[in-house]
Design an enzyme around this catalytic site. Structure first.
Site, short mmCIF file in Angstrom:
data_model
loop_
_atom_site.label_atom_id
_atom_site.label_comp_id
_atom_site.label_asym_id
_atom_site.label_seq_id
_atom_site.Cartn_x
_atom_site.Cartn_y
_atom_site.Cartn_z
N ARG A 217 1.11 -1.14 0.29
CA ARG A 217 -0.14 -0.40 -0.09
C ARG A 217 0.98 1.15 -0.06
O ARG A 217 1.70 1.64 0.71
CB ARG A 217 -1.24 -0.12 1.44
CG ARG A 217 -1.87 1.02 1.06
CD ARG A 217 -3.03 1.42 2.13
NE ARG A 217 -2.46 2.67 3.50
CZ ARG A 217 -2.59 2.79 4.27
NH1 ARG A 217 -3.37 2.60 4.80
NH2 ARG A 217 -1.87 3.49 4.67
N GLU B 13 -9.02 2.49 -1.69
CA GLU B 13 -9.72 1.65 -1.13
C GLU B 13 -10.40 3.26 -0.29
O GLU B 13 -9.85 4.62 -0.03
CB GLU B 13 -8.48 0.97 0.33
CG GLU B 13 -9.05 1.19 1.30
CD GLU B 13 -8.22 0.82 2.56
OE1 GLU B 13 -8.20 0.69 3.80
OE2 GLU B 13 -6.36 -0.02 1.71
N TYR C 210 -2.87 12.07 5.07
CA TYR C 210 -3.33 10.41 5.38
C TYR C 210 -2.04 9.28 5.21
O TYR C 210 -2.09 9.60 4.36
CB TYR C 210 -4.24 9.99 4.83
CG TYR C 210 -4.73 8.82 5.60
CD1 TYR C 210 -5.08 8.58 7.27
CD2 TYR C 210 -4.69 7.32 5.01
CE1 TYR C 210 -5.73 7.24 7.66
CE2 TYR C 210 -4.87 6.17 5.76
CZ TYR C 210 -4.96 6.14 7.03
OH TYR C 210 -5.26 5.09 6.57
N ASP D 216 -4.52 4.11 -0.22
CA ASP D 216 -6.65 4.41 0.87
C ASP D 216 -6.45 6.17 0.62
O ASP D 216 -5.36 6.69 1.07
CB ASP D 216 -5.82 3.47 1.76
CG ASP D 216 -6.68 4.16 2.88
OD1 ASP D 216 -7.74 4.55 2.59
OD2 ASP D 216 -6.84 3.76 4.34
N GLU E 251 -4.05 -7.42 5.63
CA GLU E 251 -3.71 -6.35 5.57
C GLU E 251 -2.41 -6.49 7.39
O GLU E 251 -3.00 -7.20 7.52
CB GLU E 251 -4.02 -4.90 5.64
CG GLU E 251 -3.08 -3.60 6.61
CD GLU E 251 -4.43 -2.36 6.99
OE1 GLU E 251 -3.50 -1.84 6.97
OE2 GLU E 251 -5.18 -2.77 7.03
N ARG F 77 -13.20 -5.10 3.13
CA ARG F 77 -12.75 -4.90 4.35
C ARG F 77 -12.87 -4.87 5.80
O ARG F 77 -11.92 -4.77 6.75
CB ARG F 77 -11.21 -3.01 4.03
CG ARG F 77 -11.56 -2.67 2.65
CD ARG F 77 -10.01 -3.04 3.17
NE ARG F 77 -9.42 -2.20 3.54
CZ ARG F 77 -8.25 -2.19 4.54
NH1 ARG F 77 -8.32 -3.61 5.58
NH2 ARG F 77 -8.49 -1.09 5.48
N HIS G 293 -9.26 7.07 2.52
CA HIS G 293 -9.63 7.66 3.66
C HIS G 293 -10.87 8.04 3.47
O HIS G 293 -11.12 8.91 4.25
CB HIS G 293 -8.88 7.94 4.25
CG HIS G 293 -8.91 7.73 5.37
ND1 HIS G 293 -8.87 8.19 6.82
CD2 HIS G 293 -8.36 6.35 6.46
CE1 HIS G 293 -9.02 7.67 7.88
NE2 HIS G 293 -8.34 6.51 7.73
N GLU H 149 -13.99 -1.17 6.28
CA GLU H 149 -12.76 -0.97 8.14
C GLU H 149 -13.89 -0.88 8.87
O GLU H 149 -13.64 -0.55 10.34
CB GLU H 149 -11.41 -0.76 8.00
CG GLU H 149 -11.79 0.92 7.60
CD GLU H 149 -10.42 0.82 7.54
OE1 GLU H 149 -9.67 2.06 8.13
OE2 GLU H 149 -9.45 0.21 7.10
N TRP I 195 -12.51 12.91 8.08
CA TRP I 195 -11.35 12.26 7.80
C TRP I 195 -10.91 10.56 7.87
O TRP I 195 -9.58 10.79 7.49
CB TRP I 195 -11.21 12.16 9.64
CG TRP I 195 -9.38 11.87 9.97
CD1 TRP I 195 -8.22 12.41 9.64
CD2 TRP I 195 -8.89 10.34 10.22
NE1 TRP I 195 -7.10 11.57 10.21
CE2 TRP I 195 -7.31 10.55 10.42
CE3 TRP I 195 -9.44 9.50 10.95
CZ2 TRP I 195 -6.55 9.40 10.72
CZ3 TRP I 195 -8.70 8.19 11.16
CH2 TRP I 195 -6.95 8.42 11.04
#
Length: 402
Positions: free
Chosen positions: A147, A236, A159, A210, A339, A283, A212, A262, A402
């Site tokens: 990643r 992601e 991030y 990612d 991950e 995820r 985010h 996630e 965030w």
């Protein structure tokens, strides 16, 4: 096999972990991870004040009935706090069942579907050159999937990238710090980042990225389309996941594979995404999505629509979650990738585990249950320290995802 005791262990060996220990009248115990990054004490209260008293006297073998009792019986269903607490209980009960049966967890689930578990690691750098160096180090270490996150020119923070060059840990202060975000600068830079990575390392390594949750659907569609020449393994969390229909527009505009989940804690958070085939990888993680009992249902449902697993595995989850996840990964037919952010030596001094890692691949151990335990005396050396996740603002001061 009655449950006679259950207690919550909170420790902070570098970051906060919440561990649940359930003990039966025979003295057999199991443990589960109840960590919710930045909101740990909320789960502790939910367990100690509401769920643990209701567990005492129940038969630890009746995992399904206990799960339904805790989920359906609460009336206030779902949500990250409640589902993390249920997940911790569920994983601990599966751990007990494996110990009673004398079998590793993956055997209870139906046996292994693969010989080893492919993982991806993080390559993070403050600038393009340092990021390329980190990608090279990951490949040299044997990872086949990486990643890639990089500092964006013109932005003070990004991030996934630590300010001090150490491993990234977002929960960095007792009260939330504030980051500043520019969608325009980010979108203009990321395609160049992956062009450089592919030019230097070729197309044999799997690359992941990612976002985010920071883009609108049309912005995410633009990014996915511009990254198509670089053949990402996945993109992601490119949009906020509350509105599952957002992914429909994204899917119609790009062939870049999409991963999300996630922050999911229920099958209802991803049902539309899965049945409409808007995503390629799920995820969600055992510790937040209701434990093994619910995650099995989600994975089986996802398999019907060619969606594979890609469990969250950052260091905000303890080795207890990683151990259980690896047994699940070993079994689940529609596995995608796992991950892997390595835990520090301090973290590993608190937990004992029998899973092994070698050159980008995990293998779960053969101990009964999930094979992870906690040293309570060692844990007591590291008391809880409040640490919260940041908030994010646009350059004009508007609060953003965030």
């Amino acid at each position: 096999m009655k449950i006679t005791d259950a207690r919550v262990i909170v420790c902070s060996p570098g970051r906060n972990f919440v561990t649940l220990k359930i003990i039966t009248e025979e003295g057999i115990y199991g443990i589960g991870d109840a960590t919710l990054n930045g909101r740990e004490k909320a789960v502790v209260s939910y367990l100690e004040d509401y769920l643990i008293p209701a567990l005492i006297g129940k038969d630890a073998r009746q995992i399904e009935d206990i799960w339904q009792y805790l989920y359906r019986g609460a009336y206030w269903r779902r949500g990250p706090v409640g589902m993390t607490a249920i997940a911790a209980i569920d994983v601990a009960l599966w751990d007990i069942k494996g110990k009673v049966a004398g079998m590793p967890l993956y055997q209870l689930l139906g046996g292994k579907s693969r010989d080893r578990i492919m993982t991806y690691t993080h390559a993070n750098g403050a600038c393009l050159d340092s990021t390329l160096d980190e990608v090279g180090k990951a490949i040299e270490a044997g990872y086949e999937a990486v990643r890639v996150q990089c500092g964006v020119p013109g932005m003070a923070s990004t991030y996934g990238v630590s300010k001090n060059g150490e491993k990234y840990e977002p929960a960095d202060a007792a009260l939330p710090t504030e980051n500043v975000w520019s969608t325009e600068k980010y979108l203009n830079f990321v395609p160049r980042l992956f062009d450089e990575v592919r030019s230097q390392f070729g197309h044999d390594v799997h690359l992941l990225h990612d976002v985010h949750h920071r883009l609108t659907p049309i912005e995410a569609a633009r990014l996915g389309k511009e990254l198509e020449p670089y053949h990402l393994f996945w993109l992601e969390d490119c949009v906020a996941a509350e509105n599952q229909e957002s992914f429909r527009l994204l899917r119609h505009h790009t062939t870049t594979p999409i991963a999300v989940g996630e922050v999911f804690n229920s099958i209802h958070d991803c049902r539309v995404l899965i049945q409409n085939q808007y995503i390629d990888y799920l995820r969600a993680t055992l510790v937040h999505a209701g434990g093994i009992t619910q995650m099995r249902r989600i994975a089986d449902f996802a398999a019907l629509y060619n969606v594979r697993t890609g469990f969250h595995g950052a260091t905000d989850l303890s080795p207890v979650c990683m151990g259980a996840a690896l047994h699940f990964d070993y079994w689940v037919p529609n596995f995608g990738i796992q991950e892997h952010m390595p835990h520090s030596e301090k973290m590993e001094s608190v937990f004992r585990f029998d899973y092994t890692f070698e050159k980008g691949y995990f293998t779960p151990g053969e101990s009964p249950g999930h094979g992870v335990d906690i040293d309570e005396n060692e844990a007591a050396k590291y008391p809880y320290r409040r640490a919260m996740l940041p908030v994010n603002r646009l350059e004009d001061g508007t609060l953003w995802h965030w």
